[in-house]
Design a protein around this motif. Sequence first.
Motif, PDB file in Angstrom:
ATOM      1  N   GLY A 123       0.804  -1.209   0.000  1.00  0.00           N
ATOM      2  CA  GLY A 123       0.000   0.000   0.000  1.00  0.00           C
ATOM      3  C   GLY A 123       0.838   1.260   0.000  1.00  0.00           C
ATOM      4  O   GLY A 123       1.951   1.287   0.515  1.00  0.00           O
ATOM      5  N   LEU A 124       0.292   2.293  -0.609  1.00  0.00           N
ATOM      6  CA  LEU A 124       0.937   3.595  -0.586  1.00  0.00           C
ATOM      7  C   LEU A 124      -0.138   4.667  -0.602  1.00  0.00           C
ATOM      8  O   LEU A 124      -1.243   4.440  -1.078  1.00  0.00           O
ATOM      9  N   ALA A 125       0.202   5.812  -0.030  1.00  0.00           N
ATOM     10  CA  ALA A 125      -0.756   6.910   0.060  1.00  0.00           C
ATOM     11  C   ALA A 125      -0.008   8.206   0.328  1.00  0.00           C
ATOM     12  O   ALA A 125       1.105   8.198   0.853  1.00  0.00           O
ATOM     13  N   PHE A 126      -0.653   9.296  -0.035  1.00  0.00           N
ATOM     14  CA  PHE A 126      -0.133  10.628   0.269  1.00  0.00           C
ATOM     15  C   PHE A 126      -0.930  11.195   1.437  1.00  0.00           C
ATOM     16  O   PHE A 126      -2.152  11.064   1.486  1.00  0.00           O
ATOM     17  N   ASP A 127      -0.227  11.832   2.371  1.00  0.00           N
ATOM     18  CA  ASP A 127      -0.935  12.489   3.468  1.00  0.00           C
ATOM     19  C   ASP A 127      -1.383  13.873   3.024  1.00  0.00           C
ATOM     20  O   ASP A 127      -1.126  14.297   1.893  1.00  0.00           O
ATOM     21  N   SER A 128      -2.055  14.600   3.899  1.00  0.00           N
ATOM     22  CA  SER A 128      -2.597  15.916   3.549  1.00  0.00           C
ATOM     23  C   SER A 128      -1.513  16.959   3.279  1.00  0.00           C
ATOM     24  O   SER A 128      -1.794  18.003   2.696  1.00  0.00           O
ATOM     25  N   ASN A 129      -0.275  16.675   3.675  1.00  0.00           N
ATOM     26  CA  ASN A 129       0.845  17.578   3.383  1.00  0.00           C
ATOM     27  C   ASN A 129       1.551  17.232   2.081  1.00  0.00           C
ATOM     28  O   ASN A 129       2.515  17.888   1.717  1.00  0.00           O
TER      29      ASN A 129
END
Length: 184
Positions: A123-129
């Motif tokens: 899994g991979l994801a971008f945070d709000s920053n």
Amino acid sequence: AIDPDGRLYVSSRFEGTVYRVAQDGTLTPFASDLGVACGLAFAQDGTLYVGDRSGTIFRVDRDGQATTFATLPASVAAFHLALAPDGALYVTAPTLASYDNLYRVTPDGLVTEHNVHFGRPQGLAFDSNGSLFVVEALAGTSGLYRVPGEGAPELVLAGPGLIGVAFNPYGGVVVCTSVTAYRL
């Protein structure tokens, strides 16, 4: 994956179909003929990207029409997708190799390898920053890493069996194993 209108979509790797899930839980086919469909990611304009385990990344419009967007090496597990703030699509695709790179696909479909080596990246994801996080799941040891623009990935969280990660817009994070989701 959740579209910009807040609707939930799920993929069936066995059928090569992406379904829209209604509020009552009923499934409606949205797009089909997507190979071994696994990873899903929505762009802000409603375009859906679908990772086919055999190596194709499909772009699906709001009407469910799919076209080939990019081609990567096949994966032994699944493709995991995340859209960056700049519109680039990041992809993990675990193989039988000891370590695999991350892929970056520009909005026009150009594929480059992001030279960061992970053992069975999942899994991979971008945070709000706008920071990229990747789950490494090699041989029973797993961890969540923050991937800086330059330099080595930073271990943020370690635990057995981690495979997925998601962020909400408020900074909350969920990490998942194959049987449990943990909200942090």
